[in-house]
Design an enzyme around this catalytic site. Structure first.
Site, PDB file in Angstrom:
ATOM      1  N   GLY A 126       0.846  -1.196   0.000  1.00  0.00           N
ATOM      2  CA  GLY A 126       0.000   0.000   0.000  1.00  0.00           C
ATOM      3  C   GLY A 126       0.875   1.238   0.000  1.00  0.00           C
ATOM      4  O   GLY A 126       1.983   1.231  -0.550  1.00  0.00           O
TER       5      GLY A 126
ATOM      6  N   SER B 110       0.380  -8.708  -1.780  1.00  0.00           N
ATOM      7  CA  SER B 110      -0.713  -7.817  -1.380  1.00  0.00           C
ATOM      8  C   SER B 110      -1.990  -8.537  -1.756  1.00  0.00           C
ATOM      9  O   SER B 110      -1.932  -9.546  -2.444  1.00  0.00           O
ATOM     10  CB  SER B 110      -0.641  -6.519  -2.192  1.00  0.00           C
ATOM     11  OG  SER B 110      -0.319  -5.437  -1.382  1.00  0.00           O
TER      12      SER B 110
ATOM     13  N   ARG C  47       1.758  -3.759  12.549  1.00  0.00           N
ATOM     14  CA  ARG C  47       1.174  -3.881  13.887  1.00  0.00           C
ATOM     15  C   ARG C  47       1.731  -5.166  14.483  1.00  0.00           C
ATOM     16  O   ARG C  47       1.939  -6.157  13.771  1.00  0.00           O
ATOM     17  CB  ARG C  47      -0.362  -3.959  13.818  1.00  0.00           C
ATOM     18  CG  ARG C  47      -1.038  -2.616  13.575  1.00  0.00           C
ATOM     19  CD  ARG C  47      -0.969  -1.699  14.795  1.00  0.00           C
ATOM     20  NE  ARG C  47      -1.625  -0.407  14.595  1.00  0.00           N
ATOM     21  CZ  ARG C  47      -1.008   0.711  14.229  1.00  0.00           C
ATOM     22  NH1 ARG C  47       0.289   0.712  13.968  1.00  0.00           N
ATOM     23  NH2 ARG C  47      -1.690   1.835  14.107  1.00  0.00           N
TER      24      ARG C  47
ATOM     25  N   GLU D 173       2.048  -4.854  23.001  1.00  0.00           N
ATOM     26  CA  GLU D 173       2.631  -3.537  23.224  1.00  0.00           C
ATOM     27  C   GLU D 173       1.977  -2.833  24.415  1.00  0.00           C
ATOM     28  O   GLU D 173       0.746  -2.884  24.510  1.00  0.00           O
ATOM     29  CB  GLU D 173       2.359  -2.753  21.938  1.00  0.00           C
ATOM     30  CG  GLU D 173       3.277  -1.640  21.671  1.00  0.00           C
ATOM     31  CD  GLU D 173       3.092  -1.130  20.240  1.00  0.00           C
ATOM     32  OE1 GLU D 173       3.116  -1.924  19.285  1.00  0.00           O
ATOM     33  OE2 GLU D 173       2.914   0.072  20.108  1.00  0.00           O
TER      34      GLU D 173
ATOM     35  N   HIS E 183       7.869   1.894  18.846  1.00  0.00           N
ATOM     36  CA  HIS E 183       6.797   2.384  17.962  1.00  0.00           C
ATOM     37  C   HIS E 183       7.067   3.832  17.511  1.00  0.00           C
ATOM     38  O   HIS E 183       6.278   4.739  17.777  1.00  0.00           O
ATOM     39  CB  HIS E 183       5.430   2.280  18.657  1.00  0.00           C
ATOM     40  CG  HIS E 183       4.288   2.180  17.694  1.00  0.00           C
ATOM     41  ND1 HIS E 183       3.194   1.370  17.893  1.00  0.00           N
ATOM     42  CD2 HIS E 183       4.062   2.786  16.506  1.00  0.00           C
ATOM     43  CE1 HIS E 183       2.355   1.495  16.879  1.00  0.00           C
ATOM     44  NE2 HIS E 183       2.865   2.362  16.017  1.00  0.00           N
TER      45      HIS E 183
ATOM     46  N   GLY F  78       7.449   4.863  14.332  1.00  0.00           N
ATOM     47  CA  GLY F  78       7.139   5.083  12.905  1.00  0.00           C
ATOM     48  C   GLY F  78       6.871   6.519  12.504  1.00  0.00           C
ATOM     49  O   GLY F  78       7.481   7.023  11.563  1.00  0.00           O
TER      50      GLY F  78
HETATM   51  P1  NAP Z   1      -2.591   1.025   3.018  1.00  0.00           P
HETATM   52  O1  NAP Z   1      -2.199   2.036   2.002  1.00  0.00           O
HETATM   53  O2  NAP Z   1      -4.040   0.729   3.219  1.00  0.00           O
HETATM   54  O3  NAP Z   1      -1.802  -0.328   2.652  1.00  0.00           O
HETATM   55  C1  NAP Z   1      -2.048  -1.543   3.257  1.00  0.00           C
HETATM   56  C2  NAP Z   1      -1.664  -2.646   2.283  1.00  0.00           C
HETATM   57  O4  NAP Z   1      -1.847  -3.907   2.922  1.00  0.00           O
HETATM   58  C3  NAP Z   1      -2.513  -2.686   1.009  1.00  0.00           C
HETATM   59  O5  NAP Z   1      -1.636  -2.799  -0.078  1.00  0.00           O
HETATM   60  C4  NAP Z   1      -3.356  -3.943   1.149  1.00  0.00           C
HETATM   61  O6  NAP Z   1      -3.545  -4.628  -0.055  1.00  0.00           O
HETATM   62  C5  NAP Z   1      -2.465  -4.796   2.004  1.00  0.00           C
HETATM   63  N1  NAP Z   1      -3.214  -5.811   2.737  1.00  0.00           N
HETATM   64  C6  NAP Z   1      -4.298  -5.663   3.511  1.00  0.00           C
HETATM   65  N2  NAP Z   1      -4.672  -6.830   4.022  1.00  0.00           N
HETATM   66  C7  NAP Z   1      -3.788  -7.744   3.555  1.00  0.00           C
HETATM   67  C8  NAP Z   1      -3.649  -9.141   3.704  1.00  0.00           C
HETATM   68  N3  NAP Z   1      -4.512  -9.834   4.460  1.00  0.00           N
HETATM   69  N4  NAP Z   1      -2.613  -9.748   3.081  1.00  0.00           N
HETATM   70  C9  NAP Z   1      -1.757  -9.058   2.320  1.00  0.00           C
HETATM   71  N5  NAP Z   1      -1.845  -7.728   2.122  1.00  0.00           N
HETATM   72  C10 NAP Z   1      -2.856  -7.094   2.731  1.00  0.00           C
HETATM   73  O7  NAP Z   1      -2.044   1.424   4.447  1.00  0.00           O
HETATM   74  P2  NAP Z   1      -0.688   2.214   4.812  1.00  0.00           P
HETATM   75  O8  NAP Z   1      -0.962   3.665   4.893  1.00  0.00           O
HETATM   76  O9  NAP Z   1       0.404   1.726   3.931  1.00  0.00           O
HETATM   77  O10 NAP Z   1      -0.474   1.700   6.315  1.00  0.00           O
HETATM   78  C11 NAP Z   1      -0.291   0.316   6.584  1.00  0.00           C
HETATM   79  C12 NAP Z   1      -0.320   0.048   8.071  1.00  0.00           C
HETATM   80  O11 NAP Z   1       0.907   0.448   8.658  1.00  0.00           O
HETATM   81  C13 NAP Z   1      -1.369   0.819   8.865  1.00  0.00           C
HETATM   82  O12 NAP Z   1      -2.638   0.204   8.801  1.00  0.00           O
HETATM   83  C14 NAP Z   1      -0.792   0.846  10.269  1.00  0.00           C
HETATM   84  O13 NAP Z   1      -1.304  -0.208  11.058  1.00  0.00           O
HETATM   85  C15 NAP Z   1       0.698   0.649  10.044  1.00  0.00           C
HETATM   86  N6  NAP Z   1       1.455   1.843  10.448  1.00  0.00           N
HETATM   87  C16 NAP Z   1       2.407   1.737  11.433  1.00  0.00           C
HETATM   88  C17 NAP Z   1       3.102   2.866  11.820  1.00  0.00           C
HETATM   89  C18 NAP Z   1       4.153   2.818  12.897  1.00  0.00           C
HETATM   90  O14 NAP Z   1       4.297   3.802  13.624  1.00  0.00           O
HETATM   91  N7  NAP Z   1       4.914   1.745  13.025  1.00  0.00           N
HETATM   92  C19 NAP Z   1       2.853   4.106  11.219  1.00  0.00           C
HETATM   93  C20 NAP Z   1       1.885   4.171  10.225  1.00  0.00           C
HETATM   94  C21 NAP Z   1       1.187   3.034   9.850  1.00  0.00           C
HETATM   95  P3  NAP Z   1      -4.479  -4.106  -1.258  1.00  0.00           P
HETATM   96  O15 NAP Z   1      -3.916  -2.790  -1.690  1.00  0.00           O
HETATM   97  O16 NAP Z   1      -4.319  -5.118  -2.298  1.00  0.00           O
HETATM   98  O17 NAP Z   1      -5.847  -3.971  -0.677  1.00  0.00           O
END
Ligand code: NAP
Length: 316
Positions: free
Chosen positions: A155, A177, A236, A265, A283, A285
């Site tokens: 994503g 993905s 997560r 966590e 954490h 990020g």
């Molecule tokens: P995003 O744009 O919605 O991307 C998520 C990706 O995961 C999408 O490509 C989606 O696939 C894929 N996905 C969802 N379910 C899946 C599964 N079961 N198997 C394989 N792929 C799957 O979200 P983002 O903005 O990149 O953020 C991603 C996550 O990072 C957030 O939800 C958050 O929990 C985490 N995060 C962590 C921090 C930190 O501080 N460490 C900071 C920000 C975010 P499709 O595109 O094909 O639907």
């Protein structure tokens, strides 16, 4: 319109909130308690919750007719909110996508480089006063440039990590993905996670949390990884079966791990803390002043849209 913000925010965000809304900013930095969440739903039209505030189906069930009509989450990840239960109670949910992308990708690279090149271990050695000087076989790590990286969840953040790996480090990118992506750099798509794990030197997790991705990385996936493989998680904590990860690291099935998030966590198992080949961050990020301010403005933009009766900018 009464607004509750669930944590202290950067000065810029608090100043805007106080100028534009009738706001109460909670001074605690810990997650909201059960009673605080009930009060939030009963006494405020809008709440800005964040990570750790468990707005579960149970909470909504205890407040059948909430005064609250919007949870404007601070953060892109909203797996702590039961969105179906919120919607059923007439509460909209928004998040802050995009604002977090580059900072989180930067932390993924920090973990990847630190773990591969043993930066944490080296820093601890120097700090302890135990470094005895350079020699040709001192602290040999894993080369990064030109290696294979596998991104799980291509994503926004996954693609930002992939771009850094491809353009910055000449790495070969593979990914998994739910859907295949149209990308402006070369990347090989894998429909099968285990096959991807077996193929790469670095496996980087960037999927959302929640029931669908819980324990996506289990003993089977870890077993498929190369003994020289390194696992990076900025997604997560619950995406990895942490007990299985500890077992794989202890057995030498994989070479190391870089973690920003943890299954329970902020508890981090002693077994992980004992391992030199594991990089552990609290954490971090999105933890920069600019990004936390951008996230806060994005959450407040959703609040402002709600107050003005305009469509919400980032509904989930
Ligand atoms: P995003 O744009 O919605 O991307 C998520 C990706 O995961 C999408 O490509 C989606 O696939 C894929 N996905 C969802 N379910 C899946 C599964 N079961 N198997 C394989 N792929 C799957 O979200 P983002 O903005 O990149 O953020 C991603 C996550 O990072 C957030 O939800 C958050 O929990 C985490 N995060 C962590 C921090 C930190 O501080 N460490 C900071 C920000 C975010 P499709 O595109 O094909 O639907």
């Amino acid at each position: 319109m009464k607004l509750l913000i669930a944590r202290p925010m950067t000065a810029a965000v608090e100043a805007r909130a106080r100028a534009e809304f009738d706001v109460e900013v909670r001074s605690e930095t810990l997650p909201m308690t059960h009673d605080e969440m009930l009060r939030a739903l009963r006494e405020f039209e809008v709440v800005v919750p964040t990570l750790g505030d468990q707005f579960s189906a149970q909470i909504f069930a205890e407040v059948p007719e909430p005064r609250c009509k919007l949870l404007a989450n601070f953060g892109v990840g909203y797996n702590h909110i039961d969105v179906d239960a919120a919607h059923a109670a007439g509460v909209a949910v928004t998040n802050t996508p995009g604002a977090v992308t580059d900072a989180t990708a930067d932390i993924a690279m920090t973990l990847l480089l630190s773990t591969a090149r043993r930066a944490g271990e080296g820093e601890r050695l120097v700090r302890a006063g135990d470094w005895q000087g350079w020699h040709p076989t001192q602290m040999l790590g894993h080369h990064v440039t030109g290696k294979r990286v596998g991104i799980v969840g291509m994503g926004r953040i996954g693609q930002a990590i992939a771009r850094r790996c491809h353009f910055g480090f000449g790495m070969r990118v593979s990914y998994q993905s739910r859907s295949r992506k149209d990308l402006d750099f070369p990347a090989e798509y894998f429909s099968d996670l285990t096959a991807l794990a077996a193929r790469v030197d670095f496996l980087v997790l960037a999927v959302p949390g929640g029931a669908e991705t819980r324990h996506l990385i289990d003993a089977g996936v870890l077993e498929a990884m190369n003994p020289s493989g390194i696992l990076i998680n900025i997604a997560r904590g619950e995406v990895i079966n942490e007990a299985a990860l500890i077992a794989a690291l202890q057995a030498g099935q994989i070479a190391g791990a870089g973690l920003d998030v943890y299954e329970f966590e902020p508890a981090v198992p002693q077994a992980l803390r004992n391992m030199e080949n594991v990089t552990l961050l609290p954490h971090l990020g999105t933890a920069t002043e600019e990004v936390r301010t951008d996230m806060g403005h994005m959450a407040l933009d959703n609040v402002a849209a709600f107050v003005a009766g305009r469509p919400l900018s980032n509904p989930v």
